[in-house]
Design a protein around this motif. Structure first.
Motif, PDB file in Angstrom:
ATOM      1  N   GLU A  86     -20.350  22.252  31.870  1.00 61.80           N
ATOM      2  CA  GLU A  86     -19.472  23.364  31.505  1.00 61.80           C
ATOM      3  C   GLU A  86     -20.223  24.438  30.724  1.00 61.80           C
ATOM      4  OE1 GLU A  86     -16.244  21.374  29.603  1.00 61.80           O
ATOM      5  OE2 GLU A  86     -15.811  20.339  31.502  1.00 61.80           O
ATOM      6  N   ALA A  87     -21.063  24.002  29.840  1.00 60.67           N
ATOM      7  CA  ALA A  87     -21.826  24.962  29.046  1.00 60.67           C
ATOM      8  C   ALA A  87     -22.731  25.787  29.953  1.00 60.67           C
ATOM      9  CB  ALA A  87     -22.647  24.238  27.997  1.00 60.67           C
ATOM     10  N   TYR A  88     -23.243  25.132  30.961  1.00 57.97           N
ATOM     11  CA  TYR A  88     -24.110  25.826  31.922  1.00 57.97           C
ATOM     12  C   TYR A  88     -23.334  26.929  32.643  1.00 57.97           C
ATOM     13  CZ  TYR A  88     -26.242  26.229  36.619  1.00 57.97           C
ATOM     14  OH  TYR A  88     -26.735  26.672  37.811  1.00 57.97           O
ATOM     15  N   TYR A  89     -22.165  26.546  33.167  1.00 55.52           N
ATOM     16  CA  TYR A  89     -21.342  27.549  33.846  1.00 55.52           C
ATOM     17  C   TYR A  89     -21.016  28.705  32.912  1.00 55.52           C
ATOM     18  CZ  TYR A  89     -20.530  24.181  37.598  1.00 55.52           C
ATOM     19  OH  TYR A  89     -20.692  23.317  38.630  1.00 55.52           O
ATOM     20  N   GLN A  90     -20.626  28.346  31.743  1.00 54.25           N
ATOM     21  CA  GLN A  90     -20.176  29.357  30.813  1.00 54.25           C
ATOM     22  C   GLN A  90     -21.296  30.318  30.420  1.00 54.25           C
ATOM     23  OE1 GLN A  90     -17.965  27.749  27.563  1.00 54.25           O
ATOM     24  NE2 GLN A  90     -17.773  29.749  26.577  1.00 54.25           N
ATOM     25  N   ALA A  91     -22.467  29.737  30.198  1.00 56.01           N
ATOM     26  CA  ALA A  91     -23.595  30.579  29.804  1.00 56.01           C
ATOM     27  C   ALA A  91     -23.918  31.578  30.905  1.00 56.01           C
ATOM     28  CB  ALA A  91     -24.809  29.717  29.492  1.00 56.01           C
ATOM     29  N   LEU A  92     -23.837  31.115  32.150  1.00 57.80           N
ATOM     30  CA  LEU A  92     -24.114  32.029  33.257  1.00 57.80           C
ATOM     31  C   LEU A  92     -23.075  33.144  33.285  1.00 57.80           C
ATOM     32  CD1 LEU A  92     -25.156  29.674  36.219  1.00 57.80           C
ATOM     33  CD2 LEU A  92     -26.613  31.049  34.736  1.00 57.80           C
ATOM     34  N   GLN A  93     -21.833  32.734  33.170  1.00 61.58           N
ATOM     35  CA  GLN A  93     -20.761  33.731  33.219  1.00 61.58           C
ATOM     36  C   GLN A  93     -20.894  34.766  32.118  1.00 61.58           C
ATOM     37  OE1 GLN A  93     -17.197  31.407  33.298  1.00 61.58           O
ATOM     38  NE2 GLN A  93     -17.512  30.865  35.451  1.00 61.58           N
ATOM     39  N   GLU A  94     -21.147  34.277  30.923  1.00 55.61           N
ATOM     40  CA  GLU A  94     -21.288  35.191  29.801  1.00 55.61           C
ATOM     41  C   GLU A  94     -22.369  36.230  30.056  1.00 55.61           C
ATOM     42  OE1 GLU A  94     -22.049  32.855  26.368  1.00 55.61           O
ATOM     43  OE2 GLU A  94     -19.965  32.184  26.216  1.00 55.61           O
ATOM     44  N   ASN A  95     -23.343  35.837  30.854  1.00 56.59           N
ATOM     45  CA  ASN A  95     -24.430  36.760  31.138  1.00 56.59           C
ATOM     46  C   ASN A  95     -24.255  37.437  32.496  1.00 56.59           C
ATOM     47  OD1 ASN A  95     -26.652  36.474  28.928  1.00 56.59           O
ATOM     48  ND2 ASN A  95     -25.845  34.416  29.262  1.00 56.59           N
ATOM     49  N   ASN A  96     -23.047  37.297  33.024  1.00 54.38           N
ATOM     50  CA  ASN A  96     -22.726  37.934  34.292  1.00 54.38           C
ATOM     51  C   ASN A  96     -23.643  37.529  35.438  1.00 54.38           C
ATOM     52  OD1 ASN A  96     -20.633  39.476  33.062  1.00 54.38           O
ATOM     53  ND2 ASN A  96     -22.254  40.758  32.179  1.00 54.38           N
ATOM     54  N   VAL A  97     -24.011  36.293  35.433  1.00 52.03           N
ATOM     55  CA  VAL A  97     -24.816  35.794  36.538  1.00 52.03           C
ATOM     56  C   VAL A  97     -23.895  34.959  37.419  1.00 52.03           C
ATOM     57  CG1 VAL A  97     -26.746  34.331  37.193  1.00 52.03           C
ATOM     58  CG2 VAL A  97     -26.869  35.718  35.110  1.00 52.03           C
ATOM     59  N   PRO A  98     -23.867  35.250  38.706  1.00 56.03           N
ATOM     60  CA  PRO A  98     -22.981  34.488  39.594  1.00 56.03           C
ATOM     61  C   PRO A  98     -23.422  33.022  39.676  1.00 56.03           C
ATOM     62  CG  PRO A  98     -24.490  35.866  40.849  1.00 56.03           C
ATOM     63  CD  PRO A  98     -24.661  36.265  39.412  1.00 56.03           C
ATOM     64  N   VAL A  99     -22.445  32.152  39.767  1.00 59.60           N
ATOM     65  CA  VAL A  99     -22.751  30.724  39.853  1.00 59.60           C
ATOM     66  C   VAL A  99     -22.918  30.317  41.305  1.00 59.60           C
ATOM     67  CG1 VAL A  99     -21.806  28.423  39.519  1.00 59.60           C
ATOM     68  CG2 VAL A  99     -21.520  30.160  37.739  1.00 59.60           C
ATOM     69  N   ASP A 100     -24.012  29.645  41.591  1.00 55.24           N
ATOM     70  CA  ASP A 100     -24.224  29.140  42.945  1.00 55.24           C
ATOM     71  C   ASP A 100     -24.052  27.625  42.918  1.00 55.24           C
ATOM     72  OD1 ASP A 100     -25.116  28.201  45.340  1.00 55.24           O
ATOM     73  OD2 ASP A 100     -26.988  29.354  45.353  1.00 55.24           O
ATOM     74  N   ARG A 101     -22.945  27.164  43.490  1.00 58.51           N
ATOM     75  CA  ARG A 101     -22.611  25.730  43.415  1.00 58.51           C
ATOM     76  C   ARG A 101     -23.674  24.839  44.060  1.00 58.51           C
ATOM     77  NH1 ARG A 101     -18.225  23.908  40.161  1.00 58.51           N
ATOM     78  NH2 ARG A 101     -17.278  25.882  39.566  1.00 58.51           N
ATOM     79  N   ASN A 102     -24.429  25.402  44.977  1.00 60.54           N
ATOM     80  CA  ASN A 102     -25.478  24.601  45.610  1.00 60.54           C
ATOM     81  C   ASN A 102     -26.592  24.250  44.648  1.00 60.54           C
ATOM     82  OD1 ASN A 102     -24.365  24.542  48.204  1.00 60.54           O
ATOM     83  ND2 ASN A 102     -25.081  26.644  48.568  1.00 60.54           N
ATOM     84  N   LEU A 103     -26.618  24.987  43.578  1.00 63.39           N
ATOM     85  CA  LEU A 103     -27.709  24.758  42.627  1.00 63.39           C
ATOM     86  C   LEU A 103     -27.329  23.772  41.524  1.00 63.39           C
ATOM     87  CD1 LEU A 103     -29.238  28.336  42.210  1.00 63.39           C
ATOM     88  CD2 LEU A 103     -30.018  26.438  43.635  1.00 63.39           C
ATOM     89  N   VAL A 104     -26.120  23.220  41.634  1.00 60.81           N
ATOM     90  CA  VAL A 104     -25.702  22.251  40.615  1.00 60.81           C
ATOM     91  C   VAL A 104     -25.612  20.860  41.222  1.00 60.81           C
ATOM     92  CG1 VAL A 104     -23.929  21.619  38.973  1.00 60.81           C
ATOM     93  CG2 VAL A 104     -24.408  24.029  39.430  1.00 60.81           C
TER      94      VAL A 104
END
Lengths: 337, 337
Positions: B198-216
């Motif tokens: 969750e922290a990973y997702y959130q950190a990306l979002q906070e920095n406006n970086v799109p999340v790529d589910r394939n990378l998790v």
DNA sequence: CTGAAAGCGCTAACAC
DNA sequence: GTGTTAGCGCTTTCAG
């Protein structure tokens, strides 16, 4: 509701405390019926015997003490783990004490543990005046010493055969073509160290390789720093070695660091070998050739011998050498020419 | 001659057992003279109180239990060592049990320890049904949980702030120019794991970086194998990451191995970061960027909180988050462009 | 200030 | 087979 005692069980079942005790310890003289009823209610209320009370009565705590030098050393951790496993298997719990370099620590630990009523102690710490150990042994208190060989062979001592390990290392290095083999070892007042120096000299002699005293450096601890410091010295010498035997893996790591920093490569320019085969040595980026021994066996023997003593037997073997094994990895190099 | 008991001292000094006891525990109402005489002879004959007897009487053993996942894990070893130190300082001895993955192990360990009369237990093992913990807590038995956060916030729980750690890692990676940041984490049924995802997702979002589910990628253990297996998968993907956040250092080691084998370099081709900052990560040949926390503090808090409970106090803090610290080393790379 | 007595929870004679 | 008694080594009322 607090934990039920044996007396509670007696009241609940209508039997006497003695009968309950007998039922729980499957004593011969007891009726099946009573036994079943008692065991059944014991289970139902979750009865657990109080070992403190039993210990007081029986003079037996089913507790053993383990004194260890440094838990964070992966090598000691491995021994500890095996001892824990083995002890648990035998129905004993283990009180652990890590002493680090505190000389007084061991004595204090022994006292504390005895106060706590341990049935025996396994000592793996390196430093301990023999006298305090002799006291224990004179008292017939069960003790096993792991990983250390004392001058006076007092009590049970279990150690890996360090001489054989070094011999394997040196022989292997010579066989694959190294000629000038240096050694960085531990402090001279430890029998572990001395054994390894001697084995080094002897292995060279057996192979008719002249000993160069400048290539033998004695550190004051089995540590990274020792390796770092003395390898620096080696590299500054006129006649550099083409291989370094380190008295343990930590020393080897320190030495490798110096060689890396000097821009030399391992094993092409200088080979490095260690001793103990700690976890890190197997890491793909390290691949240190080392000598390992069977921790599980070591631990098993230690626990077994301790329990024998606890059970009043005279230990059959007092001095046990465990044959180690050479683990060849990249840092020693391959056959040259 | 066997160890003298309090009764022996009484006979030797001519006082009653009660008086001897009072002298030894510096009770107020006792004459200086009697006290001196008794203490003197106690010293002379090397009297040591029998804690088993005292424990039986006082319902206090000055023993605490420590349940740990795997002693050989350098990270757990570090906690253990600090706890040992702290406990010793407070006058307690420690019974240790290593449970590995045995789910039943923890319950069994708790039972064994309680039989042995420990005054409290510190649990650092990862797996344990909450129910058995609740039983303990309902019973008011002193327990501290280290390194784990349960759903139901039962009892005292001390954990490093994993979310903050991951946030620091991700933010740092982004700041120095990485764009496609993958994550290899632990099993989804562990709160530790989930927090980190969750922290990973959130950190990306906070920095406006799109999340790529394939990378998790979600492993089934915090292990070298997990890192090895899932990093292989990552490298086979069409869009390769330029950085990998691993949920712990072991996973990172596995990942690094795959990258090394693929002939890619770290951090130039792919950056790798870990979590826990275990010993090996600092090694010059590894230099893994990681997140570390103050083990000593963790251990101190755990012991302190346990002793508070043992002394009948209600723990002030039930949920304690330790702020971790970013350790920047080579594997994360430096500012690009 | 000190002693006598009781009891923590358990087991082992010794009786019945 | 089962109960009674005693005691492991210690602390703690309760008297004196």
């Amino acid at each position: 509701m607090k934990r039920p005692t044996l007396k509670d069980l007696a009241e609940m079942t209508g039997f006497s405390a003695a009968t309950v005790s007998r039922a729980l310890n499957d004593h011969p003289r007891i009726s099946r019926k009573a036994k079943n009823r008692i065991i059944e209610t014991a289970r139902k209320v979750g009865y657990q015997p109080n070992l403190i009370a039993r210990g007081l009565r029986e003079k037996k705590s089913y507790l053993i003490g383990l004194i260890i030098y440094d838990l964070q050393n992966s090598f000691h951790a491995a021994v500890t783990r095996s001892i824990l496993e083995e002890a648990q298997y035998e129905g004993y719990q283990v009180i652990i004490r890590s002493t680090m370099d505190h000389a007084s620590g061991v004595i204090e630990a022994i006292e504390d543990m005895r106060r706590a009523g341990v049935d025996g102690i396994i000592i793996t710490a390196t430093r301990l005046e023999e006298s305090s150990l002799e006291d224990l042994i004179k008292e017939q208190f069960p003790v096993v010493q792991l990983m250390r060989r004392l001058e006076k062979n007092t009590g049970v001592q279990i150690v890996p055969d360090g001489a054989y390990g070094i011999q394997m290392l040196v022989t292997h290095l010579l066989r694959i073509g190294h000629q000038k083999i240096a050694m960085i070892g531990g402090p001279d007042d430890l029998s572990t160290s001395r054994t390894r120096y001697e084995a080094y000299y002897q292995a060279l002699q057996e192979n008719n390789v002249p000993v160069d005293r400048n290539l033998v450096l004695k550190g004051c601890a089995f540590s990274y720093e020792t390796g770092y410091k003395f390898c620096k010295i080696l590299l500054r010498q006129v006649s550099k070695p083409d291989a370094i035997v380190c008295a343990d893996d930590l020393i080897a790591f320190g030495a490798m660091q110096v060689i890396d920093e000097a821009g030399l490569s391992i094993p092409e320019d200088i080979a490095v070998v260690g001793f103990d085969d700690c976890d890190m040595s197997a890491h793909p980026r390290i691949q240190l050739t080392s000598v390992k021994y069977d921790m599980k066996l070591l631990a098993q023997l230690a626990v077994k011998s301790l329990l024998e003593q606890i059970d009043g037997l005279i230990p059959v073997h007092k001095l046990i050498d465990i044959v180690p094994q050479l683990v060849v990895r990249k840092t020693c190099g391959y056959l040259k020419g």
